[in-house]
Design a protein around this motif. Sequence first.
Motif, short mmCIF file in Angstrom:
data_model
loop_
_atom_site.label_atom_id
_atom_site.label_comp_id
_atom_site.label_asym_id
_atom_site.label_seq_id
_atom_site.Cartn_x
_atom_site.Cartn_y
_atom_site.Cartn_z
N GLN A 163 0.85 -1.19 0.00
CA GLN A 163 0.00 0.00 0.00
C GLN A 163 0.89 1.24 0.00
OE1 GLN A 163 -3.18 0.03 -0.65
NE2 GLN A 163 -3.07 -2.20 -0.79
N MET A 200 -6.41 2.31 -2.42
CA MET A 200 -5.91 0.94 -2.33
C MET A 200 -5.23 0.61 -3.66
SD MET A 200 -6.72 -0.32 0.67
CE MET A 200 -6.71 -2.10 0.45
N THR A 201 -3.95 0.31 -3.62
CA THR A 201 -3.21 -0.02 -4.83
C THR A 201 -3.36 -1.49 -5.14
OG1 THR A 201 -1.59 1.74 -4.46
CG2 THR A 201 -0.94 -0.03 -5.94
N ASP A 238 3.38 2.46 -6.44
CA ASP A 238 2.21 2.64 -7.30
C ASP A 238 2.64 3.42 -8.54
OD1 ASP A 238 -0.23 3.74 -8.45
OD2 ASP A 238 -1.23 3.20 -6.58
#
Length: 342
Positions: A163, A200-201, A238
């Motif tokens: 995350q 939320m990745t 991300d």
Amino acid sequence: MTEQKIIWDRVAAWFKDISGASVIQLNSAQYLNGGAIQENWLLKLDIEGETCTEITHIVIRTDASSKIPFSHNRADEYAILRTIYTAGLKVPKPLWFCADKSILGKPFYAMEYVQGRSDPYAMVKGEVCPHLDLIAIQLAQQLAKLHRIKPCVDLSFLPDSTQPALELCQQYRKCLAKVKVEQRPILEWALHWLEINAPMTLPKDIALVHRDFRTGNFLADRTGLTAILDWEFAGWGDLYEDLGWFLSKSWRFGQYNREAGGLAAGAIFLEAYEKAAGRKINRALVNYWKVMALVRWAVIAILQGERHWSGQEFSLELALTGRRLAEIESDILWLLEHIERC
């Protein structure tokens, strides 16, 4: 013979041993401006040998006298560069790494010199390359290729990330806690906003990210992009982090109407990325990561200023970077207000 000449002759002798060259003659060693965190030197050489006669210019990258917490050491950065080069990105070819401190006094690695200029102010004015849209498209294509690199054994030293948004907020809070700075309510508010709005990745969105992908960290010539530089912050994260950073107001160098690094409209960059990556981009997520970019830049500005004010490394550039915090906080306020209105 000067001490510096002795040092560089020692480096040239090490090159000769590791490269298998029969003869290496060092002609000059020039400090390269533009490295805000690390030192870069351009060595001009005459080389004789079967395997490396075509190499005449080598760049040495080594540690500055002080550093900031989330910058990689040179061994890890060299490993990252090798992985990225193998993946086919436009980066300088990594040559050799040296951990022996008796050579230069600290670890360093060597890479091939790439032609081009990185001056961001000249870049956005079209003085380096007149085809600014082309450069923006090429950068988007390179970024999409970078984001295809997923967690792998070769880069097992990089911390796992599940995350990234919350992990970065925690990292920035720890950095700020170690620095004696006055209360920063705007920065605290922005961190709180990032935490309560953290996306939320998905596992498919975890990739190798550059973390300083911006105008000033790539080379170009009259024909377009020649190389992407400075991989000292790269890690698993991300993929939207790089998009938000590149589109941040901080990296437009006066061309504020050109969202993509001061080069082109943001839509041109994002459409090129979507085409190269084969996916649609969520603009709301881009905006979130633009806030994260400003907070990261604020933390870096504080840490860079601290390198000077603590006496670790006296530098006007570092001192001035630390003074940019108010400007960054103003950008944070404007962006958060804009997002809330949308």
